[in-house]
Design a protein around this motif. Structure first.
Motif, PDB file in Angstrom:
ATOM      1  N   ARG A   1       0.800  -1.207  -0.052  1.00 34.02           N
ATOM      2  CA  ARG A   1      -0.078   0.170   0.140  1.00 34.02           C
ATOM      3  C   ARG A   1       1.022   1.110  -0.184  1.00 34.02           C
TER       4      ARG A   1
ATOM      5  N   GLY B   1      -8.473  -5.190   1.585  1.00 40.18           N
ATOM      6  CA  GLY B   1      -7.952  -4.115   0.789  1.00 40.18           C
ATOM      7  C   GLY B   1      -8.464  -3.739  -0.887  1.00 40.18           C
TER       8      GLY B   1
ATOM      9  N   VAL C   1      -9.225   3.192   5.070  1.00 38.77           N
ATOM     10  CA  VAL C   1      -8.181   3.103   5.679  1.00 38.77           C
ATOM     11  C   VAL C   1      -7.866   4.453   6.468  1.00 38.77           C
TER      12      VAL C   1
ATOM     13  N   ASP D   1     -11.024   8.884   8.093  1.00 41.88           N
ATOM     14  CA  ASP D   1     -10.884   7.462   7.127  1.00 41.88           C
ATOM     15  C   ASP D   1     -11.253   7.722   5.909  1.00 41.88           C
TER      16      ASP D   1
ATOM     17  N   THR E   1      -0.548   6.900   6.545  1.00 40.01           N
ATOM     18  CA  THR E   1      -1.533   5.904   6.625  1.00 40.01           C
ATOM     19  C   THR E   1      -0.815   4.621   7.409  1.00 40.01           C
TER      20      THR E   1
ATOM     21  N   ALA F   1      -0.330  -1.813   6.992  1.00 41.37           N
ATOM     22  CA  ALA F   1      -1.252  -2.765   7.070  1.00 41.37           C
ATOM     23  C   ALA F   1      -0.623  -4.171   7.121  1.00 41.37           C
TER      24      ALA F   1
END
Length: 697
Positions: A177, A210, A216, A231, A256, A259
């Motif tokens: 990501r 995802g 996210v 978000d 961010t 993940a």
């Protein structure tokens, strides 16, 4: 090994031999046409003559065979450190070298590629070109690149004489990501909205939770302050409106969170640096009464084209009765309510120049000015004798924000303004000593002033002093705003050059810009400027000397940067960042963020292994792309021009190059002997034809 060949070293130029050969053929043809019996002897004579002139020799070469060379380029750039790619690379390199070593007359040349200078990314093709230039092209049997395929200099792909193969690291299940800032202006006008465009993108084998449609958290922090989290959707372009709060560099950081399972978080953050500029600086100057220094303030503010100045001078107090109609005293009425109630927040700075209470500004208006400062405004008071009187604006609601109070004494005596010890550290007065003019007697110093309002220091910072070290210039932060008090109205003497004058324009310029919160004049600041991978850390403070700055690298590593004092209150250190990316600086309660290179270096912009980048170059040379997660392929020898890759194998082309160790040349004919043979055969032809002619007669 040996090789034989026939060579010619003609006694005449080749063109002469060609002409002689043509003449011989013509003459032999003529003899046959005339029916001469000795034409065949003439032909043999011509051949013997031509062979003698061509001088053929047998050349015997003793050749030593040369080994074929396979170029192996190993990618050790930053992206190759992700997941288990480094282990894949080393395992593949070991097996490739072992296979090449087992082949007869074949050897390997290894070139290692690391990150390019600055943010150039992987320069694999440049490394391949350099390796190829160091070897004879006739010996290069193939090139093998062990990499994730993220090559950033494909325009430098060399013209290889042999197959090119990619042994690709990584896994088909990899995913990542990244946060991409698509549009960010370099400058923005304060108070006006600008738009940043960014997107969060998932790449590779994205998990079920995802990809497009997922949301996210995105944290946004400005100038290192506490971040705010929102978000946001994945895969959609986001337009963020931003209004800059201060001039100079505004650092906006987007993050961010990492993940689970993604390759790296190095591309999960971005930093945008926007320089805030003021469209126009609005200044309100209120002069209590005309005096020589009034023009000084007006000239200073009007000389700056970026300043909008509104100036009012109180020519006559309301209580004065001289019979002159009000309409003849001014062109427009003093718009007190509009200026001090309705539009006060539109001004960046309000200056009271020798102003005293005369009933023009009611208490309500003065209270609003005080609240204006608390909300972030700025007030500068240039005091004259009026500040020590009973009508002083100190004895109004403005007294609540004054940095010092008057003792009611006005000293009319010559003195030299001096910078205090604290003033040597403060950016408003720092370095003013360097602007001392040289007086006629050679003694450096400023010109004297002759009036000083005696002040009782409060919570403000005394940066300049006057007679007997009494406060002359006092600065104070009040709420969100700033207040400055100058206890004399004789600054104009410097501009007139009295006794050599002084840095009056520079002092007043700095003072006005400090009050308007220019970042370069902040007395407590921590900043960093980056050039390449080197950052210069600057700490300015009025307090104790800081010892060092704590720096957190993009990978979480902690470093300390020692600081050295450049001048009072100004400390600096230099740090060489080991990696490109975001660095966070902390010293005391001050924080800063700086990016060395882009926040996400080119190596981490796209991290999923791929063969698409190299596909065209590999196909053009009949090579192949082999994922190493399927195992290291076998290496075979294939003939030139054949497909050099297949399932589980890649090929190299044997070049059969050699070096000649010795050459022996043996003449095949004796020119004199062949010339004699040619003469004898010509004579025989003449005799044969003569006898036949005699018999016929």
């Amino acid at each position: 090994m040996n090789a034989d060949s026939i060579i010619f070293a003609p006694l005449l130029p080749w063109i002469a031999l060609y002409v002689a050969c043509a003449l011989a053929v013509l003459l032999i043809g003529l003899a046959i046409w005339r029916g001469l019996a000795g034409w065949w002897l003439r032909a043999l004579a011509a051949v013997a003559l031509l062979v003698a002139l061509a001088n053929p020799s047998l050349q015997q070469e003793e050749r030593n065979p040369l080994t074929d060379i396979v170029l192996v380029v190993v990618d050790e750039s930053s992206s190759q450190g992700l997941s288990d790619r480094a282990e894949q690379t080393q395992a593949a390199l070991g097996r490739v070298l072992a296979q090449i070593a087992a082949m007869p007359d074949t050897e390997a040349r290894v070139a290692v590629v690391s990150d390019g200078e600055g943010d150039e990314g992987t320069r694999a093709m440049a490394a391949l070109s350099e390796a190829l230039a160091e070897e004879p092209r006739a010996r290069v049997a193939g090139a093998i690149l062990i990499s994730d395929g993220r090559v950033h200099d494909m325009e430098r792909t060399p013209d290889l004489p042999a197959p090119l193969h990619l042994l690709m690291t990584g896994h088909s299940t990899d995913w990542d990501r990244r946060l991409v800032v698509q549009n960010a202006p370099a400058f923005g006008i304060l108070g006006e909205e600008i738009t940043l465009t960014l997107m969060i993108e998932d790449q590779g084998d994205v998990p079920a939770n995802g990809g497009p449609g997922a949301t996210v958290p995105l944290s946004i922090a400005i100038d290192g302050e506490e971040p705010r989290t929102y978000d946001v959707p994945v895969g959609e372009e986001l337009s963020l409106p931003v209004t800059l709060s201060h001039g100079g560099k505004n650092v906006i950081q987007f993050v961010t969170p990492t993940a689970e399972g993604e390759l790296t978080d190095r591309n999960n953050a971005a930093v945008v640096q926007i320089n805030g500029v003021r469209d126009r600086l609005r200044v309100l100057l209120v002069s209590g009464e005309p005096h020589p220094g009034e023009r000084t303030w007006r000239n200073l503010l009007k000389s700056d084209s970026s300043v909008d100045l509104v100036h009012f001078t109180i020519l006559r107090p309301p209580e004065k009765q001289d019979g002159v109609p009000v309409s003849e005293l001014s062109l427009i009425a003093f718009p007190t309510r509009e200026l001090f109630i309705e539009k006060i927040d539109e001004f960046d700075l309000i200056i009271f120049d020798r102003y005293k209470r005369r009933g023009i500004l009611p208490t309500l208006y003065l209270e609003n000015i005080r609240d204006y400062v608390e909300r972030g405004g700025a007030v500068l008071v240039a005091a004259g004798p009026d500040f020590a009187s009973a009508d002083s604006i100190y004895r109004s609601p403005l007294g609540d924000i004054m940095p010092a109070s008057p003792s009611a004494r006005v000293l009319e005596e010559g003195y030299l303004p001096e910078v205090t010890d604290l003033g040597e550290k403060h950016p408003v007065t720092e370095g003013l000593e360097a602007l001392y003019p040289s007086q006629e007697d050679g003694v450096p110093g400023w010109g004297r002033w002759f009036r000083l309002v005696d002040l009782i220091p409060g919570q403000g910072q005394v940066v300049m002093s006057g007679l007997e070290e009494r406060p002359l210039l006092v600065l104070q932060r009040q709420g969100e705003g700033r207040v400055a008090l100058m206890a004399s109205d004789h600054a104009w003497l410097w501009s007139r050059g009295f006794e050599g004058g002084g840095p009056q324009l520079e002092l007043l310029r700095r003072l006005a810009h400090w009050m308007m919160k220019e970042p370069d004049l902040e007395e407590e600041s921590l900043t960093a400027e980056a050039v390449g991978q080197e950052m210069t850390v600057t700490r300015r403070t009025l307090g104790d000397a800081p010892s060092e700055v704590e720096v957190t690298g993009p990978d979480g590593s902690l470093y300390t940067v020692p600081l050295e004092e450049l001048s009072p209150g100004l400390y600096q250190g230099v740090f060489e960042g080991p990696d490109l990316g975001l660095y966070r600086l902390v010293e005391g309660d001050k924080t800063a963020v700086v990016a060395l290179g882009p926040s996400a270096p080119k190596e981490f912009e796209e991290t999923i292994a791929t063969g698409e980048v190299l596909e065209a170059a590999v196909d053009a040379r009949r090579g192949g792309v082999v994922p190493l997660e399927d195992g290291t392929p076998d290496i075979r020898q294939v003939r030139e021009g054949r497909v050099a890759a297949g399932r589980g194998w890649v090929g190299i082309t044997p070049r059969e190059a050699y070096v000649t160790a010795d050459v022996t040349v043996i003449p095949l004919v004796n020119p004199l002997l062949f010339l004699a043979l040619a003469a004898l055969m010509s004579l025989g032809a003449w005799l044969l034809e003569g006898r036949r002619g005699a018999k016929g007669s």
